[in-house]
Write a protein that holds these residues in place. Structure first.
Motif: not given
Length: 268
Positions: A49-50, A56, A60-61, A64, A74, A166, A182, A227
């Motif tokens: 995720i980051e 980032s 993935s963002l 989600l 996490e 994640l 989240t 997010h």
């Protein structure tokens, strides 16, 4: 428990996933991982995720935001990049685009004439090096095996390099227990002070936001979703109040609460 993550075997995602499940399978994209979890094919998925250098992971963002899933954990792991090849002479360096970016300055200083090839994962880049003597891969030094040389270790531009992963699960696994939550918000609106209203819902309740990210909604140009990672669990009353206010602000859109979870550090 079985888990799915980015493959092939030997990726940093694989290293993170081994902390989640003994049985790990692989897919070639984050979207495919999240699809497999949402459908019930796998109990858990592990997605990056980051990164502490490159920020980032946008795929993935977006995955989600596009799926009805939960986040249950996490996993944070240090990233140790090595240059692996059949020998010191090569023409191309292959790895995941994030890994290439994390080693950009080192590569420019040491191999300025080498071409760069972005592939699906660090392990895939190492496979390319194993198949072709003209290619070097960037990956964890343990991936060298017996047939590749470790030409250099710790080639990432910053020694603090680490990646957050994640652990995603079916929506039914969502928990209210944990130290972080989240949330994804699509206001479906655009007016002066909109983002400030969203932020004030947290600030007014002394809730710390550890990450804020905007992504295009895909609906129209200039339209965004947000997010938020919040340092509080859903079981906390002030968190519950903040979400209620966020839902009122975004009443023309939607709010997706992915759940509360804790952090696990994987050092090796």
């Amino acid at each position: 428990m079985n888990a799915v993550t980015l493959g092939p075997a030997g990726t940093y995602s694989h290293r993170a996933a081994r902390a989640v499940a003994a049985e790990v399978s692989f897919r070639e994209s984050v979207t495919a991982i999240v699809d497999a979890v949402e459908s019930g094919e796998f109990e858990r998925g592990v997605v990056p995720i980051e990164n502490s250098i490159e920020g980032s992971v946008t795929e993935s963002l977006d995955a989600l935001a596009d799926h009805d899933i939960a986040v249950t954990r996490e996993v944070v792991t240090p990233i140790r990049h090595a240059l692996l090849a059949q020998g010191p002479e090569f023409e191309v360096v292959a790895s995941h685009s994030q890994a290439l970016a994390q080693c950009r300055n080192w590569l420019e200083a040491n191999y300025p004439s080498a071409g760069l090839e972005a592939v699906a994962s660090t392990a895939r880049g190492v496979e390319r090096a194993r198949e072709d003597a003209r290619v070097a891969g960037i990956g964890h030094p343990d991936n060298a095996g017996d047939d590749l040389e470790i030409l250099a270790e710790d080639i990432q531009d910053r020694t603090s390099n680490a990646t957050r992963f994640l652990v995603v699960a079916p929506e039914s696994a969502r928990s209210e227990a944990g130290g972080k939550t989240t949330i994804i918000v699509y206001p479906n609106a655009n007016y002066p002070g909109l983002l400030l209203e969203l932020l004030e819902a947290f600030a007014d309740r002394n809730l710390n936001l550890s990450r804020i990210e905007s992504r295009p909604s895909g609906e129209r140009l200039g339209d965004y979703l947000f997010h938020f990672d919040v340092d509080a669990g859903l079981y906390e009353e002030h968190m519950e109040q903040a979400i209620a206010e966020i839902e009122a602000i975004a009443d023309n859109g939607w709010v997706r609460v992915l759940g509360s979870y804790d952090t696990q550090h994987v050092l090796e």
